[in-house]
Write an enzyme that holds these catalytic residues in place. Sequence first.
Site, PDB file in Angstrom:
ATOM      1  CG  HIS A   1     -62.999  15.715  32.283  1.00  0.00           C
ATOM      2  ND1 HIS A   1     -63.089  16.795  31.444  1.00  0.00           N
ATOM      3  CD2 HIS A   1     -64.273  15.433  32.674  1.00  0.00           C
ATOM      4  CE1 HIS A   1     -64.361  17.156  31.314  1.00  0.00           C
ATOM      5  NE2 HIS A   1     -65.092  16.349  32.045  1.00  0.00           N
TER       6      HIS A   1
ATOM      7  CB  CYS B   1     -67.516  13.040  32.267  1.00  0.00           C
ATOM      8  SG  CYS B   1     -67.936  14.720  32.745  1.00  0.00           S
TER       9      CYS B   1
HETATM   10  P1  NAP Z   1     -76.319  19.571  25.539  1.00  0.00           P
HETATM   11  O1  NAP Z   1     -75.277  19.647  24.471  1.00  0.00           O
HETATM   12  O2  NAP Z   1     -76.825  20.810  26.139  1.00  0.00           O
HETATM   13  O3  NAP Z   1     -77.582  18.713  24.952  1.00  0.00           O
HETATM   14  C1  NAP Z   1     -78.812  18.598  25.633  1.00  0.00           C
HETATM   15  C2  NAP Z   1     -79.825  17.800  24.844  1.00  0.00           C
HETATM   16  O4  NAP Z   1     -81.063  17.766  25.602  1.00  0.00           O
HETATM   17  C3  NAP Z   1     -80.177  18.396  23.473  1.00  0.00           C
HETATM   18  O5  NAP Z   1     -80.359  17.355  22.535  1.00  0.00           O
HETATM   19  C4  NAP Z   1     -81.524  19.103  23.732  1.00  0.00           C
HETATM   20  O6  NAP Z   1     -82.351  19.162  22.589  1.00  0.00           O
HETATM   21  C5  NAP Z   1     -82.135  18.159  24.746  1.00  0.00           C
HETATM   22  N1  NAP Z   1     -83.205  18.835  25.492  1.00  0.00           N
HETATM   23  C6  NAP Z   1     -83.137  20.004  26.164  1.00  0.00           C
HETATM   24  N2  NAP Z   1     -84.366  20.330  26.677  1.00  0.00           N
HETATM   25  C7  NAP Z   1     -85.205  19.330  26.306  1.00  0.00           C
HETATM   26  C8  NAP Z   1     -86.589  19.093  26.518  1.00  0.00           C
HETATM   27  N3  NAP Z   1     -87.374  19.928  27.216  1.00  0.00           N
HETATM   28  N4  NAP Z   1     -87.138  17.942  26.005  1.00  0.00           N
HETATM   29  C9  NAP Z   1     -86.366  17.083  25.297  1.00  0.00           C
HETATM   30  N5  NAP Z   1     -85.044  17.267  25.049  1.00  0.00           N
HETATM   31  C10 NAP Z   1     -84.468  18.375  25.554  1.00  0.00           C
HETATM   32  O7  NAP Z   1     -75.786  18.684  26.765  1.00  0.00           O
HETATM   33  P2  NAP Z   1     -74.681  17.492  26.788  1.00  0.00           P
HETATM   34  O8  NAP Z   1     -73.344  18.004  27.142  1.00  0.00           O
HETATM   35  O9  NAP Z   1     -74.852  16.714  25.533  1.00  0.00           O
HETATM   36  O10 NAP Z   1     -75.154  16.672  28.058  1.00  0.00           O
HETATM   37  C11 NAP Z   1     -76.297  15.819  28.032  1.00  0.00           C
HETATM   38  C12 NAP Z   1     -76.434  15.092  29.353  1.00  0.00           C
HETATM   39  O11 NAP Z   1     -75.286  14.248  29.559  1.00  0.00           O
HETATM   40  C13 NAP Z   1     -76.496  16.040  30.561  1.00  0.00           C
HETATM   41  O12 NAP Z   1     -77.405  15.494  31.500  1.00  0.00           O
HETATM   42  C14 NAP Z   1     -75.053  16.039  31.068  1.00  0.00           C
HETATM   43  O13 NAP Z   1     -74.968  16.367  32.416  1.00  0.00           O
HETATM   44  C15 NAP Z   1     -74.630  14.604  30.788  1.00  0.00           C
HETATM   45  N6  NAP Z   1     -73.178  14.389  30.604  1.00  0.00           N
HETATM   46  C16 NAP Z   1     -72.440  15.172  29.762  1.00  0.00           C
HETATM   47  C17 NAP Z   1     -71.064  14.899  29.592  1.00  0.00           C
HETATM   48  C18 NAP Z   1     -70.185  15.723  28.671  1.00  0.00           C
HETATM   49  O14 NAP Z   1     -68.938  15.478  28.686  1.00  0.00           O
HETATM   50  N7  NAP Z   1     -70.699  16.638  27.881  1.00  0.00           N
HETATM   51  C19 NAP Z   1     -70.480  13.830  30.265  1.00  0.00           C
HETATM   52  C20 NAP Z   1     -71.269  13.042  31.093  1.00  0.00           C
HETATM   53  C21 NAP Z   1     -72.612  13.337  31.245  1.00  0.00           C
HETATM   54  P3  NAP Z   1     -82.519  20.506  21.678  1.00  0.00           P
HETATM   55  O15 NAP Z   1     -81.297  20.603  20.799  1.00  0.00           O
HETATM   56  O16 NAP Z   1     -83.759  20.239  20.893  1.00  0.00           O
HETATM   57  O17 NAP Z   1     -82.635  21.657  22.618  1.00  0.00           O
END
Ligand code: NAP
Length: 355
Positions: free
Chosen positions: A248, A155
Amino acid sequence: MEKLDKKIKVGILGATGSVGQKFVELLLNHPWFEISVLAASERSAGKKYKEATNWIMSTILPEQIGEMVVTNCTPDKLLTEAGEKPELLFSGLDASVAGEIETKLAEAGFKIVSNARNHRFDKYVPLMIPEVNPEHLELIKKQDTSGAIVTNPNCSTIGMVMALKPLHEKFEIETVNVSTMQAISGGGYPGVPGMDILDNVVPYIGSEEEKMETEPLKILGKFSEEGIVETSMNISAQCNRVPVIDGHMECIQIKFKEKPSKEEIINAWKEFKSEPQRMNLPSAPENPVHYFTEERFPQPKTHRNLEKGMAVSVGRLRECSIFDYKFVVLSHNTIRGAAGGTILVAELMKAKELL
Ligand code: NAP
């Protein structure tokens, strides 16, 4: 913008997380894509979406989406009501599991656009910002699976590279020094505990500095049949978590090969348009970069939602006594920096007939 007779059925991996929810919100009324599958971990599979997720978006979760049953991220489970594979999967999976899951799905014939870091440096996986490197999408033709993986950068990298691209193209940048002030939504939900972030700044975000120092080199690199030839540029990054919900902010210093004038820099930002704008893609901002002359701008609360969160705000361009110039960049981390940026990549794939 082309109107489709029939919408493209898409699935969301990691649909319950903060990026996953943003995908749901942005895809609800999308003119080309229709949500047909929601998937997450074993913890959520089998539950109704409204029970599996803690909906933190500011819009109301529509009943028909809330009633959908969340499924596992396995090829046999990722099927539409008609028992077919969705034509595209958006991934907001946690990086600890995304690598393996996405590889297996691509091998099983699924096309995935991912936010996770795991495949960003695979030789034939494009690392896409549609306005910056649209030609890199061609790399997916070299992938040796029946499906495909395309990735979205980190991001904070996205905001910075959107501002650097028009300058690097015209004046060649040699060195970049960046210090970030990053929103707490960047750490996922529930993220950093309130006791750690309120009245505080945390001067560490795991792997963030490495991503900001390496990803721009691939994104700004040249396409070749043998993969991307990285651009040469020295980048030093320092990343901090601050008590802002979304947006950000980045303080950037740059040194050019040949120093342009201030007016030339501002004009390069103002004139910057690329394929998403020329193709009139549904999520493309009219102006990818907005330059503000007001000394107090940009600010997260005021500017993060500019052009539906897809535009990058730039301000405070001034001479630097160490480098050539310094300025401030602001971008929305979960829209342009994650779900919105990824949807724009998918729109570009559709427009280039790569779906
Ligand atoms: P998050 O809120 O922690 O969400 C993670 C997701 O992954 C949840 O839906 C979770 O499902 C799922 N998950 C976890 N363990 C799993 C498993 N074993 N099998 C299948 N699904 C699983 O994280 P986020 O902030 O949304 O980020 C998601 C991704 O995008 C990350 O790789 C992060 O680095 C990237 N990212 C985030 C941002 C940001 O601004 N937040 C920006 C760019 C990139 P459950 O609810 O069922 O546990």
